[in-house]
Enzyme design. Structure first.
Site, PDB file in Angstrom:
ATOM      1  N   SER A   1      53.779  37.593  28.351  1.00 55.66           N
ATOM      2  CA  SER A   1      52.455  37.235  28.844  1.00 55.66           C
ATOM      3  C   SER A   1      51.599  36.629  27.736  1.00 55.66           C
ATOM      4  CB  SER A   1      51.762  38.471  29.404  1.00 55.66           C
ATOM      5  OG  SER A   1      51.435  39.377  28.362  1.00 55.66           O
TER       6      SER A   1
ATOM      7  N   GLU B   1      56.907  31.966  23.674  1.00 52.66           N
ATOM      8  CA  GLU B   1      57.108  31.337  24.980  1.00 52.66           C
ATOM      9  C   GLU B   1      56.348  32.196  25.967  1.00 52.66           C
ATOM     10  OE1 GLU B   1      57.886  31.009  28.552  1.00 52.66           O
ATOM     11  OE2 GLU B   1      59.943  31.674  28.149  1.00 52.66           O
ATOM     12  N   LEU B   2      55.213  31.669  26.460  1.00 55.37           N
ATOM     13  CA  LEU B   2      54.306  32.472  27.263  1.00 55.37           C
ATOM     14  C   LEU B   2      54.346  32.025  28.726  1.00 55.37           C
ATOM     15  CD1 LEU B   2      51.426  32.601  24.612  1.00 55.37           C
ATOM     16  CD2 LEU B   2      53.411  34.108  24.864  1.00 55.37           C
TER      17      LEU B   2
ATOM     18  N   ASN C   1      62.012  39.711  33.062  1.00 57.33           N
ATOM     19  CA  ASN C   1      62.391  38.859  34.197  1.00 57.33           C
ATOM     20  C   ASN C   1      63.787  38.245  34.078  1.00 57.33           C
ATOM     21  OD1 ASN C   1      61.246  37.286  32.132  1.00 57.33           O
ATOM     22  ND2 ASN C   1      60.583  35.701  33.551  1.00 57.33           N
TER      23      ASN C   1
ATOM     24  N   CYS D   1      58.862  31.974  34.366  1.00 59.35           N
ATOM     25  CA  CYS D   1      57.828  31.163  33.721  1.00 59.35           C
ATOM     26  C   CYS D   1      58.006  29.689  34.066  1.00 59.35           C
ATOM     27  CB  CYS D   1      57.878  31.346  32.205  1.00 59.35           C
ATOM     28  SG  CYS D   1      57.463  33.012  31.660  1.00 59.35           S
TER      29      CYS D   1
ATOM     30  N   SER E   1      59.825  47.780  28.812  1.00 55.58           N
ATOM     31  CA  SER E   1      60.087  49.200  29.027  1.00 55.58           C
ATOM     32  C   SER E   1      60.747  49.508  30.366  1.00 55.58           C
ATOM     33  CB  SER E   1      58.778  49.992  28.924  1.00 55.58           C
ATOM     34  OG  SER E   1      58.282  49.946  27.599  1.00 55.58           O
TER      35      SER E   1
END
Length: 465
Positions: free
Chosen positions: A213, A234-235, A137, A268, A163
């Site tokens: 994720s 960092e999710l 992102n 996020c 990917s």
């Protein structure tokens, strides 16, 4: 998932890449470890000069890499240029400040003298080869905010990027090489996610950082825990934006739109849940919805576009499922709620505002990764705090109030890694970034971030020696 550049605005596959084989991975691991043995002995001044060269190259090539990012993951070209500029700024920030941030720390002489010490201090030493598993992102920024402090601390890095952004990943490895960093200091691994566990278990990898994720974070944390290696995670985030009666409602509504649709809603730290005091709910909801509905959807290369496509077809499908589930259970779409008819190709979704959210709906508990906002009405400050915290995530938060007592209450009670007043969440090199709860652990950026991958070493000289 194939390693390929697929234009999300058209769905067209532009380039495909072969995954690195076992021999290729071994070569890069060996090179990274060998580079660390030499690079760790360089001075801060030498590292800073190399980092400044990388920043200068990035600035010169900012428009080109911005177009690559837009092509690979669909962010608007305007946003991509800003991301490249932000990366160069962070590189320079660490080049100028790393030495001071990692300077030896000395306790009060009397404290150690009483324990038989003539002299004692803390020294920050680099750990070694760090594996970075990064998302699509913010394909440049997420990497640089790890790489700049890690390299300035004397570590070396291996990048396993998402990917769907292989060209951006290859550019990053090439950037540091062309800046003059010793061969092997920072390398890109074009590999699938299935190869990560084996690399993380390799003894030459000393630590890992992941942005991505929650399932990916769990997998990396489990492997790292099994082999006792340090990680920073960092999710996800489902950040609240709270609006109280003392706020400037017009400015809050305008900023809230930007906070929700930044990066096409795929951030996020984007505000996702909008919790508004009952006294100003109707005014805010009307302004917010009107502005969301007026956003221009289209080609992300067009500088007049406000919202481009989602990065992947699966991402759009997941977002649609959340909206459909909410509507079936009674939520109302005040605007949007479907694919735009004007964009038949590509993975576009209309900016959407959902009202009437309840705890039965998946979107109340899950992160909506796209331009979909949920509206809540809070009766008072207590309910606003409760709703803000009613999420498994705790990355950041936004609060609009000019009441100082309310501000102190939110700082005390919000379960998040950041609290931003009368504005929107942003990351800055000078401030630590990270979350609590299922948003992960550890911190990036600032002095906290550069010390994450250091051996914090106690040095003690006995008075008797």
């Amino acid at each position: 998932m194939p390693i390929a550049t697929v234009n999300p605005a058209t769905g067209e596959t532009l380039r495909t890449f072969e995954a690195l084989g076992t021999a290729g991975v071994e070569e890069k691991l060996a090179l990274a470890e060998a580079a660390f043995r030499q690079y760790r002995t360089t001075s801060f001044g030498e590292r800073a000069e190399l980092m400044r060269r990388a920043a200068a190259l990035l600035e010169e090539e900012g428009d080109d890499i911005a177009r690559t990012m837009t092509t690979e993951m669909g962010k608007t070209l305007v946003a991509a240029r800003a991301e490249a500029a932000k990366c160069a700024k962070a590189m320079r920030w660490y080049a100028e400040r790393a030495e001071a941030l990692l300077a030896d720390e000395h306790p009060e002489p009397a404290d150690v003298k009483d324990s038989g010490g003539a002299r004692a201090y803390v020294r920050y030493r680099p750990l070694g080869v760090v594996l970075a598993v990064m998302p699509w992102n913010f394909p440049l920024w997420q990497v640089v905010r790890f790489a700049a402090p890690a390299l300035m601390a004397g570590n070396t890095g291996l990048l396993k990027h998402a990917s769907n952004v292989p060209q951006t990943a290859l550019y990053l490895g090439d950037l540091f090489h062309r800046a003059g960093f010793p061969e092997g200091c920072f390398q890109t691994l074009l590999i699938g996610s299935g190869a990560v566990e084996g690399i993380l278990r390799d003894p030459r990898i000393v630590a890992a950082t992941l942005t991505g994720s929650e399932p990916a974070g769990r997998a990396v944390a489990a492997t790292a825990g099994d082999v006792v290696k340090h990680t920073v995670l960092e999710l996800g985030g489902s950040d609240p934006l709270v609006v109280m009666p003392s706020a400037d409602i017009a400015r809050a509504a305008k900023t809230a739109v930007t906070a929700r649709v930044q990066n096409n809603g795929q951030s996020c730290i984007a505000a996702k849940r909008f919790i508004v005091h009952a006294d100003v709910y109707d005014e805010f909801a009307a302004l917010f919805t009107e502005t969301m509905a007026a956003l221009r959807i289209g080609d992300p290369m067009d500088e007049s576009t406000d919202v481009g496509p989602l990065a992947t077809e699966q991402g759009r499908d997941d977002l649609e499922e959340l909206v459909t589930d909410a509507e079936k259970l009674g939520a109302t779409a005040l605007c949007g709620g479907q694919r735009p008819a004007s964009q038949a190709a590509g993975w576009f979704y209309e900016p959407t505002v959902l009202a009437g959210i309840t705890e039965r709906m998946r979107i109340h508990h899950e992160e909506a990764f796209g331009p979909v906002a949920t509206l809540y009405k809070a009766a008072d400050l207590d309910e606003a705090v409760r709703l803000a915290n009613d999420t498994p995530f705790g990355l950041s938060s936004n609060v609009w109030t000019r009441d100082e007592a309310e501000q102190e209450r939110f700082v005390r009670d919000l379960e998040a890694g950041g609290v931003f007043f009368n504005g929107m969440t942003a990351s800055h090199p000078a401030m630590p970034f990270g979350g609590v709860k299922r948003s992960g652990y550890g911190r990036e950026l600032s002095g906290h971030g550069i010390r994450e991958f250091c051996n914090i070493t106690t040095v003690w000289h006995s008075a008797a020696s």
